[in-house]
Structure formats: structure tokens, C-alpha cells
Scaffold this motif. Structure first.
Motif, PDB file in Angstrom:
ATOM      1  N   VAL A  57     -20.741  -5.778   8.140  1.00 42.18           N
ATOM      2  CA  VAL A  57     -20.482  -6.863   9.088  1.00 42.18           C
ATOM      3  C   VAL A  57     -19.012  -7.280   8.969  1.00 42.18           C
ATOM      4  CG1 VAL A  57     -21.090  -9.226   9.745  1.00 42.18           C
ATOM      5  CG2 VAL A  57     -22.858  -7.704   8.859  1.00 42.18           C
ATOM      6  N   GLU A  58     -18.530  -7.302   7.740  1.00 42.99           N
ATOM      7  CA  GLU A  58     -17.166  -7.760   7.472  1.00 42.99           C
ATOM      8  C   GLU A  58     -16.136  -6.771   8.039  1.00 42.99           C
ATOM      9  OE1 GLU A  58     -19.320  -7.049   4.914  1.00 42.99           O
ATOM     10  OE2 GLU A  58     -20.126  -9.077   4.790  1.00 42.99           O
ATOM     11  N   ILE A  59     -14.993  -7.303   8.382  1.00 38.29           N
ATOM     12  CA  ILE A  59     -13.898  -6.469   8.894  1.00 38.29           C
ATOM     13  C   ILE A  59     -12.704  -6.658   7.959  1.00 38.29           C
ATOM     14  CG2 ILE A  59     -12.313  -6.163  10.848  1.00 38.29           C
ATOM     15  CD1 ILE A  59     -14.794  -7.334  12.514  1.00 38.29           C
ATOM     16  N   PRO A  60     -12.028  -5.623   7.535  1.00 38.07           N
ATOM     17  CA  PRO A  60     -12.208  -4.233   7.934  1.00 38.07           C
ATOM     18  C   PRO A  60     -13.338  -3.535   7.176  1.00 38.07           C
ATOM     19  CG  PRO A  60     -10.455  -4.370   6.323  1.00 38.07           C
ATOM     20  CD  PRO A  60     -10.924  -5.773   6.555  1.00 38.07           C
ATOM     21  N   SER A  61     -13.807  -2.423   7.760  1.00 44.66           N
ATOM     22  CA  SER A  61     -14.719  -1.544   7.018  1.00 44.66           C
ATOM     23  C   SER A  61     -13.861  -0.769   6.007  1.00 44.66           C
ATOM     24  CB  SER A  61     -15.409  -0.576   7.979  1.00 44.66           C
ATOM     25  OG  SER A  61     -14.467   0.340   8.511  1.00 44.66           O
ATOM     26  N   HIS A  62     -14.524  -0.049   5.110  1.00 43.58           N
ATOM     27  CA  HIS A  62     -13.783   0.653   4.046  1.00 43.58           C
ATOM     28  C   HIS A  62     -12.946   1.822   4.585  1.00 43.58           C
ATOM     29  CE1 HIS A  62     -17.213   3.410   4.424  1.00 43.58           C
ATOM     30  NE2 HIS A  62     -16.405   4.316   3.919  1.00 43.58           N
ATOM     31  N   HIS A  63     -13.176   2.213   5.847  1.00 40.68           N
ATOM     32  CA  HIS A  63     -12.508   3.427   6.344  1.00 40.68           C
ATOM     33  C   HIS A  63     -10.986   3.294   6.406  1.00 40.68           C
ATOM     34  CE1 HIS A  63     -16.660   3.339   7.933  1.00 40.68           C
ATOM     35  NE2 HIS A  63     -16.646   4.601   7.551  1.00 40.68           N
ATOM     36  N   GLY A  64     -10.519   2.087   6.803  1.00 41.04           N
ATOM     37  CA  GLY A  64      -9.070   1.868   6.896  1.00 41.04           C
ATOM     38  C   GLY A  64      -8.384   2.059   5.545  1.00 41.04           C
ATOM     39  N   PRO A  65      -8.826   1.298   4.516  1.00 34.10           N
ATOM     40  CA  PRO A  65      -8.235   1.514   3.190  1.00 34.10           C
ATOM     41  C   PRO A  65      -8.381   2.961   2.708  1.00 34.10           C
ATOM     42  CG  PRO A  65      -9.485  -0.530   3.232  1.00 34.10           C
ATOM     43  CD  PRO A  65      -9.710   0.130   4.565  1.00 34.10           C
ATOM     44  N   ASP A  66      -9.483   3.619   3.106  1.00 33.91           N
ATOM     45  CA  ASP A  66      -9.661   5.003   2.666  1.00 33.91           C
ATOM     46  C   ASP A  66      -8.624   5.929   3.316  1.00 33.91           C
ATOM     47  OD1 ASP A  66     -11.039   6.572   0.866  1.00 33.91           O
ATOM     48  OD2 ASP A  66     -12.372   7.395   2.396  1.00 33.91           O
ATOM     49  N   VAL A  67      -8.316   5.679   4.598  1.00 33.33           N
ATOM     50  CA  VAL A  67      -7.243   6.445   5.249  1.00 33.33           C
ATOM     51  C   VAL A  67      -5.942   6.237   4.476  1.00 33.33           C
ATOM     52  CG1 VAL A  67      -5.748   6.521   7.300  1.00 33.33           C
ATOM     53  CG2 VAL A  67      -8.251   6.521   7.576  1.00 33.33           C
ATOM     54  N   GLN A  68      -5.720   4.992   4.028  1.00 33.47           N
ATOM     55  CA  GLN A  68      -4.468   4.695   3.302  1.00 33.47           C
ATOM     56  C   GLN A  68      -4.421   5.381   1.933  1.00 33.47           C
ATOM     57  OE1 GLN A  68      -4.897   0.482   3.779  1.00 33.47           O
ATOM     58  NE2 GLN A  68      -3.283   0.387   5.341  1.00 33.47           N
ATOM     59  N   SER A  69      -5.576   5.835   1.416  1.00 31.69           N
ATOM     60  CA  SER A  69      -5.539   6.577   0.147  1.00 31.69           C
ATOM     61  C   SER A  69      -4.876   7.950   0.355  1.00 31.69           C
ATOM     62  CB  SER A  69      -6.950   6.720  -0.456  1.00 31.69           C
ATOM     63  OG  SER A  69      -7.729   7.650   0.282  1.00 31.69           O
ATOM     64  N   VAL A  70      -4.842   8.414   1.617  1.00 34.45           N
ATOM     65  CA  VAL A  70      -4.155   9.679   1.947  1.00 34.45           C
ATOM     66  C   VAL A  70      -2.810   9.393   2.617  1.00 34.45           C
ATOM     67  CG1 VAL A  70      -4.305  11.820   3.289  1.00 34.45           C
ATOM     68  CG2 VAL A  70      -6.365  10.877   2.232  1.00 34.45           C
ATOM     69  N   LEU A  71      -2.804   8.406   3.522  1.00 29.16           N
ATOM     70  CA  LEU A  71      -1.608   8.077   4.314  1.00 29.16           C
ATOM     71  C   LEU A  71      -1.242   6.608   4.064  1.00 29.16           C
ATOM     72  CD1 LEU A  71      -2.879   9.708   7.660  1.00 29.16           C
ATOM     73  CD2 LEU A  71      -1.274  10.728   6.022  1.00 29.16           C
ATOM     74  N   PRO A  72      -0.611   6.315   2.928  1.00 27.17           N
ATOM     75  CA  PRO A  72      -0.389   4.909   2.545  1.00 27.17           C
ATOM     76  C   PRO A  72       0.490   4.121   3.516  1.00 27.17           C
ATOM     77  CG  PRO A  72       0.626   6.424   0.965  1.00 27.17           C
ATOM     78  CD  PRO A  72      -0.151   7.259   1.914  1.00 27.17           C
ATOM     79  N   GLN A  73       1.294   4.826   4.306  1.00 28.08           N
ATOM     80  CA  GLN A  73       2.227   4.132   5.202  1.00 28.08           C
ATOM     81  C   GLN A  73       1.567   3.642   6.485  1.00 28.08           C
ATOM     82  OE1 GLN A  73       1.833   7.360   4.957  1.00 28.08           O
ATOM     83  NE2 GLN A  73       2.246   8.405   6.877  1.00 28.08           N
TER      84      GLN A  73
END
Ligand code: NAD
Length: 338
Positions: free
Chosen positions: A188-204
């Protein structure tokens, strides 16, 4: 030949085993299961030596007519590299084993980034994986996001990403999972974990994601918005997708507007298990409002990470000069051209 063991022969593990077996520079030295099952029979049938997590269960397998080669430790001892495809949260517990036997290991997206301290997507950070002992291949959704975001960022600099993931409720064989009749906000909460997970590969990358789960078993659908720094056209974005070895365009002329029709298409193409390894991007959805890019992409949860695991093996074993070479080898061995 790179000797590969697959610890956890389930949805992802069985696909990785077949993809590895198809490569000219790799061999499957064993796969593992915890209890007798249809997949254990298939492992025997395909000729993959079957190892078991607890050797005292060997009689259970033998009574079922399933041949057992030994326990997981014996499998690990023979391997150059282990692909851990056990369920999320179990893989991390195997880390001590891989350290003890000084073997390279790859985990899946169900584990946290910290398990390996390095998260991987072939077309984004192959070079950084070279020679590593431990790597984590990011989840199916994160892989799909990383591929397109990185490719567009390279050409036109991505200022900001907003993505909504409509996720499949379960894999096709998971009869006890749901929902059967609901749209579940997850989380329910925003953001979902997907955004931070993308940043584990593309931190910028500046990215915010939302996600929900719906009653379907084949594929996730992403509604993706990217604000770009530089001017670009629909044709520019289509060109990027067409040139990418892991992204495919779903053209309007096919009439395909759903995941169900994509499955039919994959089956008709003769893909093993109807697997779609590439991001399936709907050509007619690609469009701009000012510098903001919009598109829909479907992601086959069981398949896109499989080819990434093969490239991760090659990178960690220093088996190919660069990402492009490995990706081409992997794709060709599977007879797939995006
Ligand atoms: P799964 O449940 O289908 O398969 C896991 C397999 O591991 C099963 O065969 C099980 O028998 C085996 N196993 C369980 N405990 C074990 C142990 N201690 N030792 C050896 N084997 C053991 O799971 P899955 O869907 O293939 O997921 C595996 C990993 O891949 C998870 O991290 C998951 O988050 C990730 N992943 C899954 C998907 C997907 O859509 N299924 C997509 C991307 C990533």
C-alpha cells in the motif's frame, strides 16, 4: 567448460539449468531438490545429476523411483559456480556453505542486495561483475525496469522515472497462492521496493514506483513514465528498443493488446515453456508529452532473469570479453533474437 550447479530446481532453477545446458561453454554438474516432486522426475529425465539438501531423505526419493546422486555439499564441491535459486530468504542461509567451500555463487532477487553486496543486470553493469565471488541477479520486475531505463538514460539522460507495476498473483503452478478475485495493493505504501532495487544497479536514477497484484499468472505489466533531459522522439525510442538484445517491440499490426495474446505468440514462436526473455514493449504505447516518455511493457516473470543468470556466470568466470559478447552467446544458444 564452466561447471555450474543449480541449488533449488524450481521455477527459476529449472529454466537456468536448461539455459546453461544449451551454452557451448558451460555444463550442468547438478541440480538440487528438497523432496520428491514432478520437477525431480524431470531432472532425472533430462540427465541432470540430482542432489538433495538432506541426505536422510534419500530413501523417500528412491521409493518414488527418483535417482539421487548425493547431497548438496557434494554437488557444491564439484562446481566452479553455484546458481542459488532457492526461495527468497533461504538463499542467504546458504552463503556460509559457499564461503566454506570457496565457490562462486549467484543469488536471485528474492534475497536482499546485501547478500552479495553487488546487484547485476547484464546490459547495465556486466563489467563490474567480472571475476566476483558473489553476485545477486535482480528480480524480474527490476531487470525489466533496468534494461529500458539504462538504455534510454545512455542516449537521452533520464531525469526522473515513475512506474506502476501490475504484478501477476502467482506463477502458473502455484495453486495455493492468490488473489483469485481482488486487486491487492502490494505494498500500500509508496514507493514499492522496486525503485530502490533499480538503484542497487543504477544508483544515479531518480525513480519512484507503485505496485499492485492482480489475479493472473503470466507476466507483469508496467506503466512507465520517464522525464528526459534531452529532446527525443518516438522514433528515437523505438530505435533504442529495436537495437537492444533483450528488448522486443510488440507491433500494432500483431493486434496483441494483452499478456494472454503474448503467451499465445510465444507458444506459436516455439519458445520453450512459452518463455519471453525480453521486455515486451508495446510499440503503439510509446509516446511523448513534452519531454516525458510514456510506455507499457510486459515482463515474463519466470523468464527474463534466466538469461541474466547465464551472463552473470560468464562475467564472474571471466568467460567473455564484454557484455555484448556474452549476451549474444546466451541469446544464440537459446535460439532467441529480440
Ligand atoms: P520456487 O519455489 O519455484 O523454487 C525453489 C526451489 O528451491 C524449489 O524447487 C525447492 O524445492 C528448492 N529448495 C527449497 N529449499 C531448498 C534448500 N534448502 N536447498 C535446496 N533447494 C531448496 O522458487 P522460484 O520462484 O524459482 O524463486 C527462486 C528465487 O528466484 C527467489 O529468490 C525468487 O524471489 C526469485 N525470482 C522468482 C521469480 C518468479 O517469478 N518465480 C522471478 C524472478 C526471481
Amino acid at each position: 567448460m564452466i561447471k555450474v550447479a543449480i541449488n533449488g530446481y524450481g521455477t527459476i532453477g529449472k529454466r537456468v539449468a536448461d539455459a546453461v545446458a544449451a551454452q557451448p561453454d558451460m555444463e550442468v554438474i547438478g541440480v538440487s531438490k528438497t523432496k520428491p516432486s514432478a520437477e525431480a522426475f524431470i531432472a532425472n529425465q533430462r540427465g541432470y545429476p540430482l542432489y538433495i539438501a538432506e541426505i536422510n531423505r534419500k530413501p523417500l526419493f528412491e521409493e518414488a523411483g527418483i535417482e539421487v546422486a548425493g547431497d548438496v555439499i557434494e554437488m557444491i564441491k564439484q562446481a566452479d559456480i553455484v546458481v542459488d535459486a532457492t526461495p527468497g530468504g533461504i538463499g542467504v542461509k546458504n552463503k556460509k556453505l559457499y564461503e566454506l567451500h570457496d565457490v562462486k555463487a549467484i543469488w536471485q532477487g528474492g534475497e536482499d542486495h546485501e547478500v552479495a553486496g553487488f546487484s547485476f543486470c547484464s546490459s547495465c553493469n556486466y563489467e563490474e561483475a567480472k571475476g566476483r565471488q558473489f553476485t545477486r541477479v535482480v528480480s524480474c520486475n527490476t531487470t525489466g525496469l533496468c534494461r529500458i531505463i539504462h538504455a534510454v538514460d545512455e542516449a537521452f539522460r533520464v531525469k526522473r522515472v515513475r512506474a506502476t507495476m501490475v504484478r501477476r498473483g502467482s506463477d502458473p503452478g502455484e495453486v495455493k497462492k492468490g488473489p483469485v478475485d481482488a486487486i491487492v495493493l502490494n505494498p500500500v505504501e509508496i514507493p514499492s521496493h522496486h525503485g530502490p532495487d533499480v538503484q542497487s544497479v543504477l544508483p544515479q536514477i531518480n525513480i519512484t514506483t507503485m505496485a499492485m497484484i492482480v489475479p493472473t499468472t503470466f507476466m507483469h505489466m508496467h506503466a512507465l513514465q520517464m522525464e528526459l533531459e534531452k529532446e527525443a522522439t518516438k522514433e528515437d525510442i523505438i530505435g533504442i528498443i529495436e537495437a537492444h538484445p533483450r528488448m522486443g517491440l510488440v507491433r500494432g499490426a500483431t493486434g496483441i493488446k494483452s499478456t494472454a495474446e503474448l503467451k499465445e505468440f510465444a507458444q506459436d514462436m516455439g519458445r520453450q515453456r512459452a518463455d519471453l526473455y525480453e521486455n515486451c514493449i508495446f510499440a503503439d504505447s510509446v509516446g511523448f508529452v513534452g519531454k516525458e516518455l510514456f510506455l507499457f511493457q510486459a515482463i515474463h516473470q519466470e523468464a527474463d532473469v534466466v538469461v541474466e543468470n547465464v551472463d552473470a556466470i560468464r562475467a564472474m568466470m571471466n568467460g567473455a570479453a564484454d557484455a555484448a559478447t556474452s549476451i549474444q552467446m546466451t541469446n544464440e544458444a537459446l535460439g532467441f533474437h529480440a
